[in-house]
Write a protein that holds these residues in place. Structure first.
Motif, PDB file in Angstrom:
ATOM      1  N   ALA A 257       3.228  50.606  43.428  1.00 40.14           N
ATOM      2  CA  ALA A 257       1.850  50.584  43.949  1.00 40.14           C
ATOM      3  C   ALA A 257       1.497  49.232  44.563  1.00 40.14           C
ATOM      4  N   HIS A 258       2.227  48.189  44.194  1.00 42.30           N
ATOM      5  CA  HIS A 258       1.943  46.851  44.711  1.00 42.30           C
ATOM      6  C   HIS A 258       2.943  46.393  45.768  1.00 42.30           C
ATOM      7  N   ASN A 259       3.860  47.275  46.142  1.00 44.28           N
ATOM      8  CA  ASN A 259       4.848  46.941  47.160  1.00 44.28           C
ATOM      9  C   ASN A 259       4.151  46.607  48.479  1.00 44.28           C
ATOM     10  N   GLY A 260       4.507  45.483  49.071  1.00 41.41           N
ATOM     11  CA  GLY A 260       3.948  45.081  50.356  1.00 41.41           C
ATOM     12  C   GLY A 260       2.604  44.384  50.276  1.00 41.41           C
ATOM     13  N   LYS A 261       2.010  44.307  49.100  1.00 40.84           N
ATOM     14  CA  LYS A 261       0.735  43.610  48.956  1.00 40.84           C
ATOM     15  C   LYS A 261       0.948  42.116  49.190  1.00 40.84           C
ATOM     16  N   THR A 262      -0.088  41.463  49.656  1.00 46.35           N
ATOM     17  CA  THR A 262      -0.017  40.028  49.933  1.00 46.35           C
ATOM     18  C   THR A 262      -0.357  39.234  48.685  1.00 46.35           C
ATOM     19  N   LEU A 263       0.432  38.219  48.451  1.00 45.22           N
ATOM     20  CA  LEU A 263       0.191  37.278  47.366  1.00 45.22           C
ATOM     21  C   LEU A 263      -0.216  35.968  48.021  1.00 45.22           C
ATOM     22  N   ARG A 264      -1.390  35.428  47.639  1.00 41.30           N
ATOM     23  CA  ARG A 264      -1.883  34.170  48.209  1.00 41.30           C
ATOM     24  C   ARG A 264      -1.790  33.093  47.138  1.00 41.30           C
ATOM     25  N   ILE A 265      -1.119  31.993  47.481  1.00 39.28           N
ATOM     26  CA  ILE A 265      -0.838  30.928  46.528  1.00 39.28           C
ATOM     27  C   ILE A 265      -1.508  29.640  46.989  1.00 39.28           C
ATOM     28  N   LEU A 266      -2.218  28.981  46.074  1.00 39.18           N
ATOM     29  CA  LEU A 266      -2.842  27.690  46.346  1.00 39.18           C
ATOM     30  C   LEU A 266      -2.344  26.704  45.301  1.00 39.18           C
TER      31      LEU A 266
END
Length: 194
Positions: A111-120
């Motif tokens: 279900a989370h395949n291809g979702k964007t992960l934003r890292i700061l």
């Protein structure tokens, strides 16, 4: 150089050299196919993470808890790396595997395949390239540089008393001027009519 070490010390303490990165999650309902580690690229060598989010289908950012691997052992148990179905699901935790590799737990499911992960986070600052380079901190903090470098120099010669004295002076100058770097523009701090 010692000047580079001073700059790293200042920027790390003040959390000034911010960086961001995005990656796409590789999710699967099988443990072997779900990816827990993501390269942040060679330009983003993170010293530590500030915030990590994954973006859902409605474009909402869901924050992951930023932890160390030791904290993850305490939070979810020592078997969080085990290849079992319980370690696949909606990511809840983020941690640094290395300076440019982010790990997440649990591994993302399909279900989370291809979702964007934003890292700061705060990255490792670049070294000075030449003698004319100017540090990216307020000039008041520049006064701490000679004391920091003197401390390193005395320590390298084995003169720990002078090294400690110089380190103490560095701390005094740093504490005296650090607020100038962090407080931002004065006009934004003033009282305003509502």
């Amino acid at each position: 150089s010692w000047a580079d070490l001073w700059l790293v010390e200042i920027l790390t303490r003040l959390e000034l050299d911010q960086a961001s990165s995005t990656v796409s999650l590789v999710g699967s309902d099988t443990h072997a196919s779900a990816e827990p580690n993501y390269s942040l690229g060679s330009n983003n060598l993170f010293l530590f993470l500030s915030e990590v989010y994954f973006v859902d289908d409605d474009n909402n950012e869901n924050r992951l808890y930023v932890v160390t691997q030791d904290e993850l052992n305490s939070l979810v148990g020592q078997d969080w790396r085990s290849p079992v179905a319980a370690n696949v699901g909606e990511p809840a935790y983020a941690y640094l595997v290395d300076h440019n590799v982010l790990g997440i737990h649990p591994r993302p499911n399909a279900a989370h395949n291809g979702k964007t992960l934003r890292i700061l986070g705060v990255r490792d600052p670049a070294n000075f390239a030449g003698d004319s380079d100017i540090p990216i901190v307020f000039k008041a903090l520049h006064a701490s540089a000679p004391w920091y470098m003197a401390s390193l120099g005395y320590a390298s010669k084995g003169d720990m008393d002078r090294s400690e004295y110089a380190k103490k002076r560095f701390e005094e100058v740093f504490q005296l001027h650090r607020h100038r770097q962090l407080k931002g523009a004065q006009d934004l701090m003033q009282w305003r009519w509502g």
